[in-house]
Design a protein around this motif. Sequence first.
Motif, PDB file in Angstrom:
ATOM      1  N   VAL A 109     -44.506  -7.927  17.041  1.00 17.71           N
ATOM      2  CA  VAL A 109     -43.683  -7.163  16.098  1.00 17.71           C
ATOM      3  C   VAL A 109     -44.035  -5.683  16.096  1.00 17.71           C
ATOM      4  O   VAL A 109     -43.507  -4.912  15.296  1.00 17.71           O
ATOM      5  N   GLY A 110     -44.909  -5.274  16.989  1.00 18.00           N
ATOM      6  CA  GLY A 110     -45.314  -3.874  17.089  1.00 18.00           C
ATOM      7  C   GLY A 110     -46.676  -3.801  17.731  1.00 18.00           C
ATOM      8  O   GLY A 110     -47.261  -4.820  18.097  1.00 18.00           O
ATOM      9  N   ALA A 111     -47.190  -2.582  17.866  1.00 13.92           N
ATOM     10  CA  ALA A 111     -48.497  -2.395  18.495  1.00 13.92           C
ATOM     11  C   ALA A 111     -49.626  -2.411  17.479  1.00 13.92           C
ATOM     12  O   ALA A 111     -50.777  -2.167  17.819  1.00 13.92           O
ATOM     13  N   GLY A 112     -49.285  -2.688  16.217  1.00 16.07           N
ATOM     14  CA  GLY A 112     -50.296  -2.700  15.173  1.00 16.07           C
ATOM     15  C   GLY A 112     -50.295  -1.442  14.344  1.00 16.07           C
ATOM     16  O   GLY A 112     -50.664  -1.456  13.177  1.00 16.07           O
ATOM     17  N   THR A 113     -49.871  -0.332  14.921  1.00 19.01           N
ATOM     18  CA  THR A 113     -49.845   0.929  14.196  1.00 19.01           C
ATOM     19  C   THR A 113     -48.501   1.099  13.507  1.00 19.01           C
ATOM     20  O   THR A 113     -47.476   0.566  13.944  1.00 19.01           O
ATOM     21  N   GLY A 114     -48.504   1.868  12.440  1.00 19.48           N
ATOM     22  CA  GLY A 114     -47.309   2.000  11.619  1.00 19.48           C
ATOM     23  C   GLY A 114     -46.104   2.538  12.355  1.00 19.48           C
ATOM     24  O   GLY A 114     -44.967   2.116  12.111  1.00 19.48           O
ATOM     25  N   ASP A 115     -46.324   3.453  13.312  1.00 17.78           N
ATOM     26  CA  ASP A 115     -45.181   4.067  13.981  1.00 17.78           C
ATOM     27  C   ASP A 115     -44.552   3.155  15.024  1.00 17.78           C
ATOM     28  O   ASP A 115     -43.472   3.444  15.535  1.00 17.78           O
ATOM     29  N   ALA A 134     -54.502  -2.339   4.884  1.00 16.08           N
ATOM     30  CA  ALA A 134     -54.161  -1.279   3.938  1.00 16.08           C
ATOM     31  C   ALA A 134     -53.759   0.000   4.653  1.00 16.08           C
ATOM     32  O   ALA A 134     -52.897   0.748   4.172  1.00 16.08           O
ATOM     33  N   TRP A 135     -54.344   0.266   5.818  1.00 20.93           N
ATOM     34  CA  TRP A 135     -54.006   1.477   6.561  1.00 20.93           C
ATOM     35  C   TRP A 135     -52.564   1.433   7.082  1.00 20.93           C
ATOM     36  O   TRP A 135     -51.982   2.480   7.395  1.00 20.93           O
ATOM     37  N   GLN A 136     -51.980   0.235   7.161  1.00 21.08           N
ATOM     38  CA  GLN A 136     -50.619   0.104   7.681  1.00 21.08           C
ATOM     39  C   GLN A 136     -49.552   0.326   6.619  1.00 21.08           C
ATOM     40  O   GLN A 136     -48.365   0.361   6.943  1.00 21.08           O
ATOM     41  N   VAL A 137     -49.960   0.444   5.377  1.00 23.40           N
ATOM     42  CA  VAL A 137     -49.005   0.705   4.291  1.00 23.40           C
ATOM     43  C   VAL A 137     -49.434   1.980   3.576  1.00 23.40           C
ATOM     44  O   VAL A 137     -49.945   1.944   2.444  1.00 23.40           O
ATOM     45  N   PRO A 138     -49.237   3.138   4.220  1.00 23.66           N
ATOM     46  CA  PRO A 138     -49.718   4.398   3.650  1.00 23.66           C
ATOM     47  C   PRO A 138     -49.101   4.727   2.304  1.00 23.66           C
ATOM     48  O   PRO A 138     -49.671   5.498   1.534  1.00 23.66           O
ATOM     49  N   GLY A 139     -47.952   4.119   2.005  1.00 23.05           N
ATOM     50  CA  GLY A 139     -47.322   4.355   0.711  1.00 23.05           C
ATOM     51  C   GLY A 139     -47.877   3.502  -0.399  1.00 23.05           C
ATOM     52  O   GLY A 139     -47.395   3.572  -1.538  1.00 23.05           O
ATOM     53  N   GLY A 140     -48.914   2.701  -0.093  1.00 20.15           N
ATOM     54  CA  GLY A 140     -49.518   1.854  -1.112  1.00 20.15           C
ATOM     55  C   GLY A 140     -48.525   0.847  -1.665  1.00 20.15           C
ATOM     56  O   GLY A 140     -47.690   0.300  -0.935  1.00 20.15           O
ATOM     57  N   PRO A 144     -42.357   1.510   1.679  1.00 22.31           N
ATOM     58  CA  PRO A 144     -41.031   0.951   1.963  1.00 22.31           C
ATOM     59  C   PRO A 144     -41.073  -0.412   2.655  1.00 22.31           C
ATOM     60  O   PRO A 144     -40.222  -1.267   2.387  1.00 22.31           O
ATOM     61  N   ALA A 145     -42.048  -0.607   3.552  1.00 28.29           N
ATOM     62  CA  ALA A 145     -42.133  -1.901   4.239  1.00 28.29           C
ATOM     63  C   ALA A 145     -42.381  -3.026   3.247  1.00 28.29           C
ATOM     64  O   ALA A 145     -41.754  -4.092   3.341  1.00 28.29           O
ATOM     65  N   LEU A 146     -43.289  -2.789   2.297  1.00 36.86           N
ATOM     66  CA  LEU A 146     -43.558  -3.814   1.288  1.00 36.86           C
ATOM     67  C   LEU A 146     -42.302  -4.115   0.478  1.00 36.86           C
ATOM     68  O   LEU A 146     -41.986  -5.274   0.206  1.00 36.86           O
ATOM     69  N   GLN A 147     -41.595  -3.085   0.120  1.00 36.04           N
ATOM     70  CA  GLN A 147     -40.406  -3.274  -0.689  1.00 36.04           C
ATOM     71  C   GLN A 147     -39.334  -4.070   0.050  1.00 36.04           C
ATOM     72  O   GLN A 147     -38.641  -4.910  -0.542  1.00 36.04           O
TER      73      GLN A 147
END
Length: 385
Positions: A109-115, A134-140, A144-147
Amino acid sequence: MVKYCRFALALVWVVVLMASLVSAAPSAYAQGTSFPRTVTDVLGRKVELKAQPKRLMLAEGFQIQTLGLLDKNPADLLVGWGGDLSALEPAIYATYLKAFPKLAEVPVVGAGTGDTFSLEKALAVSPDLAIFGAWQVPGGVQDPALQKFEAAGIPVVIIDFYRDPLKNTVESIRVLGEALGKEAAAKAYIDFYNSRMDRIRSRVAAGLPEKPTVLLHAYPGLWPCCWSAGSGGTGEFISLLGGRNIGADKFPTENGGQLNLEFVIDQDPDVYIATGLPQLKQKNTLSVGWGVDKAAARTSLAGVMEIPGIAELSAKDKGRAHGLWNFFNGSPLNILGIEALARWIQPTVFADLDPDAAMAEINRRFLAVPFEGTYWIDLKEPSRP
């Protein structure tokens, strides 16, 4: 260090069940069979799980090792994962693939990094639980991904072994144990981890004879000197052990940053620690980790100590130059890195620590795929008593 230029490599207990669930069915819950339940992740989010998860999406593929602490067949749980393990630790990936051939069929689903993370791919695999670092959801909690996962009815738990490892390592294992119904396995590893950390903390509390300056140098030889640990992340380990990280004041985060070579030479740290990976074979790089033997690791560290500027550091002649596997940062196996650091930073206080024995116990009791190789090395072979 930035993510994946981090160094590798927690004692806050969090109650992850609602009290009503605990009191209603304590014996069933202790066996991991009581669902629905509510868990609280490292961001303090309360996550409701209607049933025991069977379809996991790991946003960071590297954490399959963490799953392997709780379940001997972690691949059976995965329906999607990040591609970071295959990209950054191909030897570990190949070993897991040999042990669990079905991993080759798990969608990336990706390379592990947010971008690089693809929300669309992650949602398409229909997980019943998504696990993010936690580092993958910089918006805490407002990320937006969590939402979007929440809007799709897919629960998400956040773990952390990278940003605040001293606080969140134990908490993250506990969260995963509760979320997956693997409380007994989680408790066993937490007890092991805490027993090792308690010994270190008690000795630190009793007083330390020195506060040496330390440079934790990520990936020497790959770019100009010197990428240093910051005050957070792995830098927390240095501070815990009474070391004075020369990069801490300049980089007050877990990411670290670039130090000027002239600054490093002027500081002349008492302890020099390089980090590396097994696949690094270029001149002046540190090859250490999965499948690397001690002789090869020591030879590569000797090459690092020939880098102009690094070669002039007094730590080289004092026998205080060392090498460490980079990815102890971001892993619940960070206790091994902490024990190695303790021996280097406070050799008189922690001479009896034996990270080799700790790794052997982790391999025997916990990991689905045992670690093989050399993960810490001294420039000069320690003298035997």
